[in-house]
Design a protein around this motif. Sequence first.
Motif, PDB file in Angstrom:
ATOM      1  N   ARG A 169      14.961  -1.940 -27.883  1.00 19.84           N
ATOM      2  CA  ARG A 169      13.502  -2.172 -28.838  1.00 19.84           C
ATOM      3  C   ARG A 169      12.551  -1.372 -29.145  1.00 19.84           C
ATOM      4  O   ARG A 169      11.981  -1.518 -30.694  1.00 19.84           O
ATOM      5  CB  ARG A 169      13.488  -3.694 -28.146  1.00 19.84           C
ATOM      6  CG  ARG A 169      14.348  -4.629 -28.549  1.00 19.84           C
ATOM      7  CD  ARG A 169      13.667  -5.730 -27.314  1.00 19.84           C
ATOM      8  NE  ARG A 169      12.287  -6.817 -27.763  1.00 19.84           N
ATOM      9  CZ  ARG A 169      11.612  -7.604 -27.297  1.00 19.84           C
ATOM     10  NH1 ARG A 169      11.834  -7.753 -25.796  1.00 19.84           N
ATOM     11  NH2 ARG A 169      11.319  -8.040 -27.708  1.00 19.84           N
ATOM     12  N   ASP A 224      11.164  -9.132 -33.382  1.00 21.82           N
ATOM     13  CA  ASP A 224      10.120  -7.879 -33.307  1.00 21.82           C
ATOM     14  C   ASP A 224       8.968  -6.808 -34.345  1.00 21.82           C
ATOM     15  O   ASP A 224       8.600  -7.008 -35.144  1.00 21.82           O
ATOM     16  CB  ASP A 224      10.322  -6.719 -32.629  1.00 21.82           C
ATOM     17  CG  ASP A 224      11.306  -6.711 -31.163  1.00 21.82           C
ATOM     18  OD1 ASP A 224      10.520  -7.400 -30.801  1.00 21.82           O
ATOM     19  OD2 ASP A 224      12.518  -6.105 -30.516  1.00 21.82           O
ATOM     20  N   LEU A 252      16.871  -7.961 -33.620  1.00 21.93           N
ATOM     21  CA  LEU A 252      15.013  -6.791 -33.905  1.00 21.93           C
ATOM     22  C   LEU A 252      14.365  -7.803 -34.719  1.00 21.93           C
ATOM     23  O   LEU A 252      13.409  -7.395 -34.743  1.00 21.93           O
ATOM     24  CB  LEU A 252      15.650  -5.331 -34.076  1.00 21.93           C
ATOM     25  CG  LEU A 252      16.537  -5.263 -32.980  1.00 21.93           C
ATOM     26  CD1 LEU A 252      16.693  -3.931 -33.897  1.00 21.93           C
ATOM     27  CD2 LEU A 252      15.903  -4.298 -32.391  1.00 21.93           C
TER      28      LEU A 252
END
Length: 313
Positions: A18, A97, A94
């Motif tokens: 990440r 994020d 993802l």
Amino acid sequence: MDELLAALRAAGEATRLRVLALLGRGELTVGELVHILDQSQPRVSRHLKLMGEAGLLDRFQEGTQVFYRLSENGLGAALNDALLALLEGDGAALEHDLKVLEKIRAERFEKAQAYFRAHAAEWDQIRSLYVAEAEVEQALLEMQGGAKVERFLDMGTGTGRMLEVFAHLASQGLGIDVSRDMLSVARGNLALKSLDHCQVRQGDMYELLLGDESQELVLFHQVLHFADDPQRALKEAVRVLAPGGTLLVADFAPHREEFLRDEQAHRRLGFADDEVSHWCEHAGLKTTEIRHLDGGRLRVTIWRCDKPADVKE
Ligand SMILES: C[S@@+](CC[C@H](N)C(=O)[O-])C[C@H]1O[C@@H](n2cnc3c(N)ncnc32)[C@H](O)[C@@H]1O
């Protein structure tokens, strides 16, 4: 082999992947990574330390803030590129994020815009608070060398002052800026000086609506320290720079005036010589001159970087 294994081990964990995906979008502070990853600072710092030791990340401290960015050299850089390409398809994992990252950037962007909105009218005075502006302008002209150019592009033109300074050297001058308020002051200034061959347009320095290799001279004057991703802005400038063309960057040398972050929306507290020249060289330019100007509290650095001319077969 050992180095590769260590780098693979350092990357082979969910949080660390990440981190790679996030830093693939530009440098971030530890605080921002902690916020996005939603983990404790010691935990995030441990991941970052490990990745740094394995050559995947570069760390730098600026005032009270510690920044991380993807390593650009050696095995770490090659592995990062490969992993980022593989992570591209992993949108869902993802997504959260990247959304938080976008939100942080949007907030910072809005803060900077609010600052420029509030100060557009008096920007020409503010910009000269720290350095002898006439000296900087003189140095920029000297470093450019006086060659006439067809097209001059002023990135983050603000009130258009740099268009005025270089107007006599360019057949056409174009200033781009995201701030409508700054641009309306710039339009007024250009009209007042009858600089009909210079225009300003609203635009984003990360995504210029200009063709490849279309500009002979590109300038960033006191813009990069506001940028979330200065390297990407430089890369975009290099894209539009013609072979044989010149890029000039004027910005603060590294300093400790932390209040500029809060009061004037600065993202970076200046740049080291080799930081900017490395980015330019990485994008295919050659650094031909670096000059320092002492201006009281803050020093200004100017970089001149040139794009190699086309080699004829
Ligand atoms: C400190 S001012 C400098 C203005 C001008 N170059 C000068 O020296 O007076 C920085 C300018 O960059 C602009 N800017 C910030 N981010 C930008 C972006 N992504 N694209 C274009 N302009 C941007 C701001 O709106 C602001 O007008």
